[in-house]
Motif scaffolding. Structure first.
Motif, PDB file in Angstrom:
ATOM      1  N   ILE A   1       7.838  17.238  23.537  1.00  0.00           N
ATOM      2  CA  ILE A   1       7.230  15.923  23.337  1.00  0.00           C
ATOM      3  C   ILE A   1       7.745  15.340  22.025  1.00  0.00           C
ATOM      4  O   ILE A   1       7.931  16.081  21.060  1.00  0.00           O
ATOM      5  N   GLN A   2       7.997  14.047  22.037  1.00  0.00           N
ATOM      6  CA  GLN A   2       8.432  13.358  20.822  1.00  0.00           C
ATOM      7  C   GLN A   2       7.585  12.112  20.640  1.00  0.00           C
ATOM      8  O   GLN A   2       7.678  11.180  21.445  1.00  0.00           O
ATOM      9  N   PHE A   3       6.728  12.114  19.609  1.00  0.00           N
ATOM     10  CA  PHE A   3       5.912  10.948  19.303  1.00  0.00           C
ATOM     11  C   PHE A   3       6.736   9.968  18.475  1.00  0.00           C
ATOM     12  O   PHE A   3       7.540  10.384  17.629  1.00  0.00           O
ATOM     13  N   THR A   4       6.524   8.672  18.692  1.00  0.00           N
ATOM     14  CA  THR A   4       7.161   7.646  17.875  1.00  0.00           C
ATOM     15  C   THR A   4       6.732   7.839  16.428  1.00  0.00           C
ATOM     16  O   THR A   4       7.537   7.735  15.509  1.00  0.00           O
ATOM     17  N   THR A   5       5.445   8.143  16.222  1.00  0.00           N
ATOM     18  CA  THR A   5       4.894   8.496  14.915  1.00  0.00           C
ATOM     19  C   THR A   5       3.691   9.393  15.142  1.00  0.00           C
ATOM     20  O   THR A   5       3.014   9.277  16.166  1.00  0.00           O
ATOM     21  N   THR A   6       3.430  10.277  14.195  1.00  0.00           N
ATOM     22  CA  THR A   6       2.244  11.132  14.283  1.00  0.00           C
ATOM     23  C   THR A   6       1.221  10.748  13.221  1.00  0.00           C
ATOM     24  O   THR A   6       0.182  11.384  13.115  1.00  0.00           O
ATOM     25  N   GLU A   7       1.548   9.702  12.423  1.00  0.00           N
ATOM     26  CA  GLU A   7       0.632   9.231  11.386  1.00  0.00           C
ATOM     27  C   GLU A   7       0.518   7.714  11.452  1.00  0.00           C
ATOM     28  O   GLU A   7       1.502   7.029  11.735  1.00  0.00           O
ATOM     29  N   HIS A   8      -0.700   7.219  11.173  1.00  0.00           N
ATOM     30  CA  HIS A   8      -0.923   5.771  11.153  1.00  0.00           C
ATOM     31  C   HIS A   8      -1.920   5.434  10.065  1.00  0.00           C
ATOM     32  O   HIS A   8      -2.905   6.155   9.862  1.00  0.00           O
ATOM     33  N   ASP A   9      -1.666   4.329   9.350  1.00  0.00           N
ATOM     34  CA  ASP A   9      -2.582   3.845   8.320  1.00  0.00           C
ATOM     35  C   ASP A   9      -3.130   2.500   8.778  1.00  0.00           C
ATOM     36  O   ASP A   9      -2.375   1.542   8.930  1.00  0.00           O
ATOM     37  N   PHE A  10      -4.440   2.426   9.000  1.00  0.00           N
ATOM     38  CA  PHE A  10      -5.082   1.174   9.396  1.00  0.00           C
ATOM     39  C   PHE A  10      -5.215   0.221   8.211  1.00  0.00           C
ATOM     40  O   PHE A  10      -5.550  -0.948   8.398  1.00  0.00           O
ATOM     41  N   GLY A  11      -4.993   0.720   6.992  1.00  0.00           N
ATOM     42  CA  GLY A  11      -5.167  -0.114   5.806  1.00  0.00           C
ATOM     43  C   GLY A  11      -6.638  -0.292   5.507  1.00  0.00           C
ATOM     44  O   GLY A  11      -7.452   0.601   5.733  1.00  0.00           O
ATOM     45  N   LYS A  12      -7.009  -1.495   5.009  1.00  0.00           N
ATOM     46  CA  LYS A  12      -8.408  -1.779   4.697  1.00  0.00           C
ATOM     47  C   LYS A  12      -9.096  -2.379   5.914  1.00  0.00           C
ATOM     48  O   LYS A  12      -8.574  -3.300   6.534  1.00  0.00           O
ATOM     49  N   VAL A  13     -10.254  -1.825   6.243  1.00  0.00           N
ATOM     50  CA  VAL A  13     -11.054  -2.325   7.365  1.00  0.00           C
ATOM     51  C   VAL A  13     -12.509  -2.418   6.904  1.00  0.00           C
ATOM     52  O   VAL A  13     -12.911  -1.750   5.955  1.00  0.00           O
ATOM     53  N   LYS A  14     -13.273  -3.255   7.568  1.00  0.00           N
ATOM     54  CA  LYS A  14     -14.682  -3.427   7.219  1.00  0.00           C
ATOM     55  C   LYS A  14     -15.537  -2.406   7.971  1.00  0.00           C
ATOM     56  O   LYS A  14     -15.287  -2.136   9.149  1.00  0.00           O
TER      57      LYS A  14
END
Length: 150
Positions: free
Chosen positions: A45-58
């Motif tokens: 399996i190859q993920f496009t990315t395995t990490e994500h940052d949503f940034g600032k959320v309420k």
């Protein structure tokens, strides 16, 4: 002395057969679910990315991200489970086998309610892949909700 050694040997053998046999009683049914699960060849399996940052959320928002993957192996890929690190995160994923060269997804929904501050959460994806599991991670900064005055 020989008699004592013989008795000790008999006791050990009797204990090992009493504990080591089939744990299934005569009235219980065999584990049918285990027999029904398909045995699939391992793939990759190859993920496009395995990490994500949503940034600032309420605080109170539900944020969603799709981790897209490709089956880079030669056998069908089947995700058995996706397990979140906490109850505030709900993973959904491709349920059908993903053919070699095709794409699938793991969608992650994070409920920020009650989770102010910096957050780092994960989802462990288990599939017929080498390695068997992949950890997906996301982060965000949850801005606390404004308190209501009564």
């Amino acid at each position: 002395m020989k008699c004592l050694s013989y008795l000790l040997l008999v006791a050990v053998l009797a204990g090992s057969t009493a504990c080591g046999g089939n744990n299934q009683s005569k009235n219980s049914k065999p584990d049918v679910k285990a027999a029904e699960e398909p045995v699939m060849d391992p793939t990759s399996i190859q993920f496009t990315t395995t990490e994500h940052d949503f940034g600032k959320v309420k605080e109170g928002e539900k944020v969603t991200f799709n981790y897209e993957f490709t089956n880079t192996g030669k056998a069908d890929l089947l995700i058995q489970k996706a397990q979140a690190s906490c109850g505030c995160t709900i993973p959904k994923y491709s349920k059908e086998p993903v053919r070699p060269g095709k794409k699938g997804y793991v969608e992650v929904v994070f409920n920020t309610k009650g989770h102010p501050g910096k957050q780092r959460k994960s989802v462990r994806v288990t599939a017929n892949t080498e390695p068997v599991s992949t950890v997906l991670v996301f982060t965000c900064e949850v801005e606390p909700a404004e308190k209501k005055n009564n």
